[in-house]
Design a protein around this motif. Structure first.
Motif: not given
Length: 693
Positions: A53-80
């Motif tokens: 789930f963490a990787e799916g969420q991270r990929r979704y957030i990275e697909s958004l614009s840089s403007y949208a990402r600034q409101f969602l915070g950073q998500t770290s990549k799981p150790d995989v």
């Protein structure tokens, strides 16, 4: 090429090392119901939630614009190392339900939104006073009611244009100025349109155009009729008559001529307890109020005031000479002793101490190291003093201290129904919206099955009713038919909350999604497991992949694919013990899960059980659905409280027994349990609550 096509049917995980996972490689079939199982702490949730789930969420957030990402915070990549074939992921866990008192089962599932729309479109309006059904009123009827205000009454005819909306409205003022109007009323103040009217754009405003000013007499009927017509036209059917400061709403929509009450045009927001237009004005839509409880103010009624019977925040006589002065003056004025035990004080004296002297002033003598003197003042009372300080303070510390002496009571205006009386006077099928939401989900569904509408009402309401019934059916399918739509989300168990979210997701009809669920069978009786599994399979059959973290045997046996993680917990877990079908798990010697599924291992039934001759007795339990029952629980043994979902287990233990014990043993401020009493407290010295949070 064929390998690539085959891989599209799988979620492929390589090198998963998050938390205790030991570099796991795994292929999970897509569009199947997959169960992750294994002993507690083996790494199931880490693989499902912290990795997939963490990787799916991270990929979704990275697909958004840089403007949208600034409101969602950073998500770290799981150790995989990598995850291939991953679709958008939705997590349905046990910790996502809002504890907001404004959130209910109806609002979470969005059923309440459809109910508001239904009542606004086909609701039958009844008079809040006399209860009879009322209809729309004509302009002549409105004029007759205004003329009845009496000869010589000075009135203003107003058209309410803006009601509770944000903005500056400069163009609106300009429009009315150009239309020939002279005055407007803004938030209760009258302005001429020649003035510069500046409004704060982020605050809600009420704006009315003053159409005419008149003195009622027999010769103004024609002018009054024209003015009312203009007001109704400007505002879309509403007119407000200001009779020397007293405002009366008139509407082309609904009015009771007997009680002289008008109700505005029905809108969905009228039925929302989260909107100022629908919420009870006294409790603001909460259904309850917090107020100072006098019984919590007395530390020990065997003590006198001088001995510290009242030792609360701001009223400690050892440190507050000002309060001591007040109470001494009261004792001299009303003839009681501050050395009398509090329990022996007359009730009228206790009432004065708690609620004050009203407008009556009397003499106070004040002495300190630097000042002494006399003055006259009223005494507001300890209860009123604490309530005022709680309202006015901005200090969280003071609020926290005063909350120790407060209790929650039903609102005396709406009696817990949350809505204003105008909203509760609108009925569909003979029930107002609160009465319908108080019905269990299965009876609510039957109500709509039996609801008879005709003509235009049927055409308007049919699609709304279909949506409501579909969502009610989803709740029934996941075993929540006993819940009411008015049930506060804060009182739901983790399993109930998760199944509500599951029902909502089924209703959304999404395809191609990875759903990750955390033990959805928790809190569910075995009788209802089949309905839950049928719902999960329905979600799968829409074209979704389900990953279910679960220990429940029936769920494991119904899975399309099983992943057994272990063999132990913590550092001894994190490995793939077995994957595949049920038989594959059973055939793997290292799988502890397989041994229990095959019957090689089992939990032995005790040959001898502990007994007790001491009991904790709950007398006359009536909380929620409990039918005035008496229950004896043996002390010194392990007692299980069981029964089908919604039978009253939590009502008996969490909402009846625990508050009673916490109040008696832990000196908790929890509201006393709704029962006749609890016996056997002498066998206990404290109580500890361990819940699912």
């Amino acid at each position: 090429m064929s390998e690539n096509i085959a891989n599209k049917n799988f979620i492929i995980i390589k090198g998963a090392r998050e938390n205790n996972l030991k570099n796991i490689n795994l292929k999970i079939p897509r569009n199947k119901m997959v169960v992750f199982t294994g002993i507690s702490g083996s790494g199931k949730s880490t693989l499902a939630f912290d990795t997939i789930f963490a990787e799916g969420q991270r990929r979704y957030i990275e697909s958004l614009s840089s403007y949208a990402r600034q409101f969602l915070g950073q998500t770290s990549k799981p150790d995989v190392d990598s995850i291939e074939g991953l679709s958008p992921a939705i997590s349905i866990d046990q910790k996502t339900t809002s504890k907001n008192p404004r959130s209910t089962v109806g609002t979470i599932t969005e059923i309440y939104d459809y109910l508001r729309l239904l009542y606004a479109k086909v609701g039958k309006v009844h008079c809040p006073n006399c209860g009879k059904e009322i209809t729309r009123q004509t302009i002549d009827q409105i004029v007759d009611r205004i003329m009845a205000m009496g000869e010589g009454a000075r009135i203003m005819v107003q058209a309410p244009i803006v009601r509770g909306k944000k903005g500056e409205f400069a163009k609106l003022f300009e429009h009315f100025r150009n239309s020939g109007y002279v005055r407007v009323k803004v938030d209760g103040h009258i302005y001429t349109l020649d003035e510069e009217i500046k409004l704060e754009k982020n605050i809600r405003h009420n704006i009315s155009v003053i159409v005419d000013r008149l003195i009622i007499n027999k010769d103004i009927t024609k002018r009054l009729t024209e003015s009312v017509e203009n007001a109704l036209k400007l505002s879309g059917g509403l007119a407000v008559i200001d009779n020397e400061g007293v405002e009366t709403l008139f509407s082309e929509a609904y009015a009771c001529v007997d009680c002289d009450i008008s109700i505005e045009e029905l809108e969905p927001r009228l039925f929302s307890f989260n909107s100022p237009f629908g919420a009870c004005p006294d409790c603001t839509g909460l259904g309850f109020k917090t107020e100072i409880d006098p019984s919590l103010l007395v530390k020990d009624e065997n003590l006198s005031i001088n001995q510290g019977a009242i030792a609360i925040h701001g009223w400690n006589l050892d440190t507050n000479n000002h309060m001591k002065m007040y109470l001494k003056a009261l004792s001299e004025k009303y003839g009681f002793s501050m050395d009398t035990p509090f329990r022996d004080l007359p009730q009228e004296i206790v009432d004065i101490i708690f609620y004050g002297t009203g407008d009556e002033k009397f003499e106070f003598t004040y002495k300190s190291n630097s000042f002494s003197g006399k003055y006259y003042a009223t005494f507001e009372g300890i209860v009123n003093n604490l309530a005022r300080r709680y309202r006015e303070t901005s200090s969280e510390y003071i609020k926290y201290e005063i909350e120790k002496y407060m209790k929650t009571v039903p609102c005396q205006t709406c009696h817990g129904k949350r809505l204003r009386k105008e909203a509760l006077s609108v009925k569909v099928g003979g029930l107002n919206i609160f009465e319908l939401c108080e019905k269990p989900v299965n009876k609510c569904y039957q109500f709509f099955e039996n609801l008879k509408l005709k003509g235009n009402e049927l055409i308007i309401a049919q699609q709304i009713i279909n949506e409501i019934k579909a969502r009610l059916q989803f709740l029934i399918n996941v075993g929540l038919d006993y819940l009411t739509l008015s049930r506060s989300s804060g009182t739901l168990s983790g399993g109930e909350a998760q199944r509500i979210r599951l029902a909502t997701q089924i209703g959304s009809g999404l395809m191609g999604v990875v759903y990750i669920l955390d033990e959805p069978s928790i809190g569910l009786h075995q009788r209802d497991n089949g309905r839950l599994l049928a719902s999960l399979k329905g979600l799968r059959d829409l074209g979704n992949t389900l990953i279910v973290v679960e220990h429940d045997e029936e769920t494991i046996r119904e899975a399309d694919y099983i992943v057994d993680i272990g063999p132990g917990a913590g550092e001894h877990g994190g490995r793939l013990v077995a994957t595949g079908s049920l038989q594959d798990i059973i055939n793997t010697p290292e799988s502890i899960t397989g041994k229990y599924l095959s019957g090689q291992k089992s939990i032995a039934i005790p040959k001898k059980r502990r007994k007790s001759d001491k009991f904790l007795v709950i007398k006359g339990a009536k909380e929620n659905n409990l039918k005035n029952i008496d229950v004896a629980i043996p002390i010194g043994v392990m007692t299980a409280i069981t029964g089908v979902s919604g039978s009253g287990k939590s009502s008996l233990i969490n909402y009846t027994l625990y508050p009673a014990l916490a109040s008696a043993l832990n000196k908790s401020k929890k509201k006393p349990a709704n029962c006749d009493g609890v016996l056997g407290l002498e066998y206990l010295d404290k109580v500890i609550d361990i819940d699912q949070s």
